[in-house]
Design an enzyme around this catalytic site. Structure first.
Site, PDB file in Angstrom:
ATOM      1  N   MET A  30       0.914  -1.328  -0.002  1.00 52.80           N
ATOM      2  CA  MET A  30      -0.359  -0.254   0.139  1.00 52.80           C
ATOM      3  C   MET A  30       1.194   1.163  -0.248  1.00 52.80           C
ATOM      4  O   MET A  30       0.647   1.841   0.316  1.00 52.80           O
ATOM      5  CB  MET A  30      -0.962  -0.075   0.775  1.00 52.80           C
ATOM      6  CG  MET A  30      -1.661  -1.038   0.755  1.00 52.80           C
ATOM      7  SD  MET A  30      -3.395  -0.813   1.780  1.00 52.80           S
ATOM      8  CE  MET A  30      -2.453  -0.225   3.435  1.00 52.80           C
ATOM      9  N   GLY A  31       1.922   1.074  -0.087  1.00 55.34           N
ATOM     10  CA  GLY A  31       2.961   1.829  -0.576  1.00 55.34           C
ATOM     11  C   GLY A  31       3.461   2.401   0.433  1.00 55.34           C
ATOM     12  O   GLY A  31       3.754   1.723   1.761  1.00 55.34           O
ATOM     13  N   HIS A  34       9.362   1.170   2.976  1.00 58.31           N
ATOM     14  CA  HIS A  34      10.223   0.949   3.531  1.00 58.31           C
ATOM     15  C   HIS A  34      11.674  -0.173   3.663  1.00 58.31           C
ATOM     16  O   HIS A  34      11.208  -1.139   2.762  1.00 58.31           O
ATOM     17  CB  HIS A  34       9.728   1.061   4.979  1.00 58.31           C
ATOM     18  CG  HIS A  34       9.267  -0.085   5.087  1.00 58.31           C
ATOM     19  ND1 HIS A  34       8.810  -1.320   5.989  1.00 58.31           N
ATOM     20  CD2 HIS A  34       6.717   0.061   5.953  1.00 58.31           C
ATOM     21  CE1 HIS A  34       8.020  -2.361   5.658  1.00 58.31           C
ATOM     22  NE2 HIS A  34       6.995  -0.914   6.182  1.00 58.31           N
ATOM     23  N   GLY A  36      11.225  -3.229   5.454  1.00 57.43           N
ATOM     24  CA  GLY A  36      10.572  -4.040   5.063  1.00 57.43           C
ATOM     25  C   GLY A  36      10.460  -4.456   4.194  1.00 57.43           C
ATOM     26  O   GLY A  36       9.834  -5.940   3.344  1.00 57.43           O
ATOM     27  N   HIS A  37       9.623  -3.592   2.849  1.00 58.58           N
ATOM     28  CA  HIS A  37       9.033  -3.955   1.575  1.00 58.58           C
ATOM     29  C   HIS A  37      10.474  -4.582   0.866  1.00 58.58           C
ATOM     30  O   HIS A  37      10.459  -5.086  -0.323  1.00 58.58           O
ATOM     31  CB  HIS A  37       8.290  -2.818   1.142  1.00 58.58           C
ATOM     32  CG  HIS A  37       7.292  -2.249   1.925  1.00 58.58           C
ATOM     33  ND1 HIS A  37       6.859  -0.981   2.222  1.00 58.58           N
ATOM     34  CD2 HIS A  37       5.994  -3.028   2.086  1.00 58.58           C
ATOM     35  CE1 HIS A  37       5.764  -0.577   2.800  1.00 58.58           C
ATOM     36  NE2 HIS A  37       4.786  -1.890   2.124  1.00 58.58           N
ATOM     37  N   LYS A 150       5.300  -9.668   9.323  1.00 56.12           N
ATOM     38  CA  LYS A 150       4.881  -8.791  10.029  1.00 56.12           C
ATOM     39  C   LYS A 150       3.113  -8.644  10.474  1.00 56.12           C
ATOM     40  O   LYS A 150       2.727  -8.640  11.713  1.00 56.12           O
ATOM     41  CB  LYS A 150       5.291  -7.905   9.754  1.00 56.12           C
ATOM     42  CG  LYS A 150       4.404  -6.476  10.676  1.00 56.12           C
ATOM     43  CD  LYS A 150       4.483  -5.722  11.790  1.00 56.12           C
ATOM     44  CE  LYS A 150       4.222  -4.759  11.276  1.00 56.12           C
ATOM     45  NZ  LYS A 150       2.879  -4.257  11.351  1.00 56.12           N
ATOM     46  N   SER A 186       7.162  -0.326   9.628  1.00 59.67           N
ATOM     47  CA  SER A 186       5.618  -0.518   9.059  1.00 59.67           C
ATOM     48  C   SER A 186       5.423   0.823   8.902  1.00 59.67           C
ATOM     49  O   SER A 186       5.855   2.014   8.918  1.00 59.67           O
ATOM     50  CB  SER A 186       4.314  -0.751  10.186  1.00 59.67           C
ATOM     51  OG  SER A 186       2.955   0.060  10.068  1.00 59.67           O
ATOM     52  N   SER A 187       4.090   0.966   7.918  1.00 54.99           N
ATOM     53  CA  SER A 187       3.989   2.389   7.520  1.00 54.99           C
ATOM     54  C   SER A 187       3.605   3.723   8.337  1.00 54.99           C
ATOM     55  O   SER A 187       3.505   4.343   8.595  1.00 54.99           O
ATOM     56  CB  SER A 187       3.311   2.246   6.142  1.00 54.99           C
ATOM     57  OG  SER A 187       4.159   1.065   4.888  1.00 54.99           O
TER      58      SER A 187
END
Ligand code: PAF
Length: 281
Positions: A30-31, A34, A36-37, A150, A186-187
């Protein structure tokens, strides 16, 4: 990197790649990208010729309008981050592009798996996730799709959806990426004020305390109480839930036998954080 907003263009571009023999790894997001992505992209990069990332803030999975409104969005920054991470194709559709007939009438239902834990606190969340993930898988037709542990319940729901609907894709779960102090990437972390950011580490500490309690042989209710007590010691945090589940989200029966998943959800200021830890045999 090729940025695409139209689903027709995406389907055509990926069909051509597939016909040329390329294997495709897919990372739905969802953009607010960070580390993690980036780790998911790296995992996909190692196994596939082409890595596709989607960036779409899916209204269907938000039960609160203010949460959807406040979700961090910066497409320019995300496209730079995706290109920097080695993504080949970035699909960033509008809401109208994803849901061309408006609110979808036919949806994927996550059933009992989507009604517990996060689903109990956020009604309809996992139906929204399952619906958009099935649409994205239909458009991308990847060989494998990569999800972070996560969001453990999401991973379980997606795996089950893929099995139940016989979707021809491998689901790969990747370990949670953490900040140095243990906070899961996390975003939502970007919305924490500095004091709250410090307080947010309590979520991981609670999970560690729970894991220690399991290893020490404590019974289920004591493990849960340990996690709840740890969160309670942080004045800026308030617990939503602390749970111990089997890998498929069941409630453990009798003396605790591993593997287990410990899960905590807590509010820190206006930000709701979730995290989990595996306790292996
Ligand atoms: O984990 C996320 O970012 C979202 O839930 C997902 C899988 C991209 C679906 O919108």
């Amino acid at each position: 990197m090729r940025a695409i907003v139209a689903s027709g263009e995406l389907v055509a571009a990926l069909r051509a790649e597939r016909c040329a023999g390329a294997s495709i790894g897919f990372v739905p997001t969802m953009g607010a990208l960070h580390a993690g992505h980036t780790a998911l992209v790296e995992a996909a990069r190692q196994r596939h010729d082409l890595v596709v990332v989607s960036i779409f803030v899916n209204p269907l999975q938000f039960d609160r309008a203010d949460d959807l409104e406040r979700y961090p969005r910066d497409l320019g920054r995300d496209l730079d981050a995706a290109a920097g991470a080695g993504v080949d194709v970035c699909f960033a559709p509008s809401t109208d592009e994803m849901y061309p007939c408006g609110e979808p009438v036919v949806r994927v239902c996550a059933g009992a798996l989507g009604a517990v834990l996060e689903g109990a606190s956020r009604p309809g969340h996992f139906d929204g996730v399952a619906t958009v993930v099935s649409k994205l898988l239909a458009l991308v037709s990847p060989d494998a799709a990569y999800f972070g542990e996560k969001d453990y319940q999401q991973l379980v729901v997606v795996r089950r959806m893929v099995a139940d609907l016989s979707l021809p894709v491998e689901v790969v779960g990747c370990p949670t990426v953490r900040e140095r102090d243990g906070l899961a990437m996390s975003s939502r972390n970007s919305r924490l004020a500095p004091e709250e950011r410090r307080a947010a580490t309590v979520v991981h500490r609670a999970l560690q305390a729970g894991r220690d309690a399991v290893i020490a042989g404590s019974p289920l209710d004591e493990v849960i109480a340990t996690m709840a007590r740890t969160v309670g010691e942080e004045p800026r945090a308030s617990l939503d839930y602390a749970r111990v589940v089997t890998p498929q989200l069941g409630v453990p029966q009798g003396p605790l036998s591993r593997p287990l998943r410990l899960l905590v959800a807590a509010w820190v200021g206006q930000v709701r954080l979730i995290d989990n830890l595996e306790v292996v045999p």
